[in-house]
Enzyme design. Structure first.
Site, PDB file in Angstrom:
ATOM      1  N   GLU A   1       0.838  -1.198   0.000  1.00 19.11           N
ATOM      2  CA  GLU A   1       0.000   0.000   0.000  1.00 19.11           C
ATOM      3  C   GLU A   1       0.870   1.244   0.000  1.00 19.11           C
ATOM      4  OE1 GLU A   1      -1.927   1.285   3.874  1.00 19.11           O
ATOM      5  OE2 GLU A   1      -1.897  -0.889   4.165  1.00 19.11           O
TER       6      GLU A   1
ATOM      7  N   CYS B   1      -3.625  -3.413   3.984  1.00 17.10           N
ATOM      8  CA  CYS B   1      -2.726  -4.462   4.464  1.00 17.10           C
ATOM      9  C   CYS B   1      -3.115  -5.859   3.987  1.00 17.10           C
ATOM     10  CB  CYS B   1      -2.680  -4.463   5.998  1.00 17.10           C
ATOM     11  SG  CYS B   1      -2.217  -2.876   6.710  1.00 17.10           S
TER      12      CYS B   1
ATOM     13  N   HIS C   1      -3.295 -10.392  11.763  1.00 18.53           N
ATOM     14  CA  HIS C   1      -2.632  -9.180  11.257  1.00 18.53           C
ATOM     15  C   HIS C   1      -2.257  -8.281  12.431  1.00 18.53           C
ATOM     16  CE1 HIS C   1      -1.703  -5.587   9.115  1.00 18.53           C
ATOM     17  NE2 HIS C   1      -2.781  -4.949   9.538  1.00 18.53           N
TER      18      HIS C   1
END
Length: 382
Positions: free
Chosen positions: A79, A111, A233
């Protein structure tokens, strides 16, 4: 057919900032970072480092012990885009000297896109079993100074080689997915730093955790107890803990912190690496002390905005013979510690325009960003 991650390696930056230094400079309790965020330090790029140099470095480490001629596709997930048109992976392709008969594409969805790239690679190999796919996740998390996100910055890259009959983990079919249009985190084209709605971002992350898990459970005969270790994550490691607690509450089963603890060791030191974050967690888990052969791992991938996926992977027999934790140790331990004032100077010196300039030689990594000439980014392989 068993398809998954055949090999994996990482890279990060030349500099590191200890969060104790930030806490002292800003007059806050270090526990705010160490306990409140679950972070100890974060990687800081030198002026001649970016997502291309880190991604190429991680990939080079991987390809030095594999056959590049088998690679038919390079998928670069980030990103931290460096061009609105040209994929960052094309620069990496050139730096690595890969064959021309290769498809190269860039993926973007905050992400999450590293997982989109990984699943795309798995699908390609399912159709062409002799092919291998190089997946690169590489990002620099850069927030505005004095913002809530500043101590959660970081940078790093994870490169993965996807193949049939992999050495490390098999990605199992059927995953759970989730999408919701949420403005929790975004970065407009005219901004070098993102905008974040903190509470909304946490709520969106937790909602996506449950939504993706429910979809996974509906598609497969899978109980949470069938999973031996979890990787969530990690924009900061405390957020992964919150997701793990939320999942346990949702399924009504106690899920101890020991199920995620080892997966957070690298991210505590690297900081947020966006697309690479989950895969630093995977690397940390595989590099841990426990023998995981034959065990199932649960991986939750999230990207603000928001898109998420919950999928599973089975660790392969003999996987420890194909791990290289020494390269992670070298990447982390060789970083040069800088003061808070030096970090702020680097942050303020960021160049986002495409006018001509040259960068000072700082990094001793095998690739460096040398500057811009005629609006074209220039790279050097050493």
């Amino acid at each position: 057919m068993n398809i998954g991650i055949h090999d994996l390696d990482v890279a990060t930056t030349h500099y590191v900032l200890k969060l104790d230094s930030m806490a002292e400079a800003l007059g806050v309790d270090p526990a705010k970072y160490q306990l409140g965020l679950g972070q100890d330090e974060f990687s800081v790029p030198a002026p001649d480092e970016d997502v291309v140099t880190m991604g190429a470095h991680a990939a080079k480490r991987l390809l030095d012990r594999n056959d590049p001629s088998k690679i038919r596709m390079v998928l670069f997930a980030t990103e931290t885009g460096i061009d609105q048109s040209k994929a960052a992976g094309v620069f990496v392709h050139g730096l690595l000297g890969l064959p021309t008969a290769v498809r190269t594409v860039e993926f973007k969805q905050a992400c999450y896109s590293g997982t989109a790239a990984l699943q795309t690679a798995v699908n390609h190999v399912a159709r062409y079993p002799e092919d291998q796919v190089l997946v690169i996740t590489s990002d620099v998390a850069r927030y505005a100074v004095d913002s809530g996100g500043e101590p959660t910055q970081g940078a790093g890259a994870v490169a993965m080689l996807v193949a049939a009959d992999p050495n490390l983990v098999v990605i199992e079919p059927q995953s759970g997915v989730f999408t919701a249009d949420v403005n929790d985190f975004w970065r407009p084209n005219d901004s070098s730093t993102p905008f974040v709605e903190g509470k909304l971002s946490l709520d969106a992350y937790l909602d996506a955790t449950i939504g993706a898990w429910d979809d996974l459970a509906a598609r497969r005969d899978l109980n949470v107890s069938d999973i031996h270790r979890f990787m969530h994550h990690q924009p900061f490691t405390k957020m992964a803990r919150k997701a793990h607690t939320k999942l346990a509450e949702h399924v009504g089963v106690e899920l101890g912190s020991e199920l995620i603890e080892e997966s957070m060791t690298y991210n505590r030191r690297i900081g947020n690496s966006y697309t690479a974050s989950l895969y630093f967690g995977l690397a940390a888990q595989l590099h841990g002390n426990e023998d995981l052969a034959g065990k199932r791992l649960g991986l939750f991938s999230y990207g603000s905005g928001s898109v998420a996926e919950f999928f599973t992977a089975v660790v392969q027999p003999g996987y420890t013979e194909h791990l290289h934790p020494e390269t992670v140790a070298e990447s982390l331990d060789s970083r040069e510690e800088i003061t808070f004032e030096q970090y702020r100077d680097l942050h303020n010196a960021y160049v986002g325009e495409s006018e001509n300039y040259e960068t000072a030689t700082v990094t001793d990594a095998p690739f460096r960003f040398t500057g811009v000439t005629d609006r074209v980014r220039q790279y050097e392989a050493r």
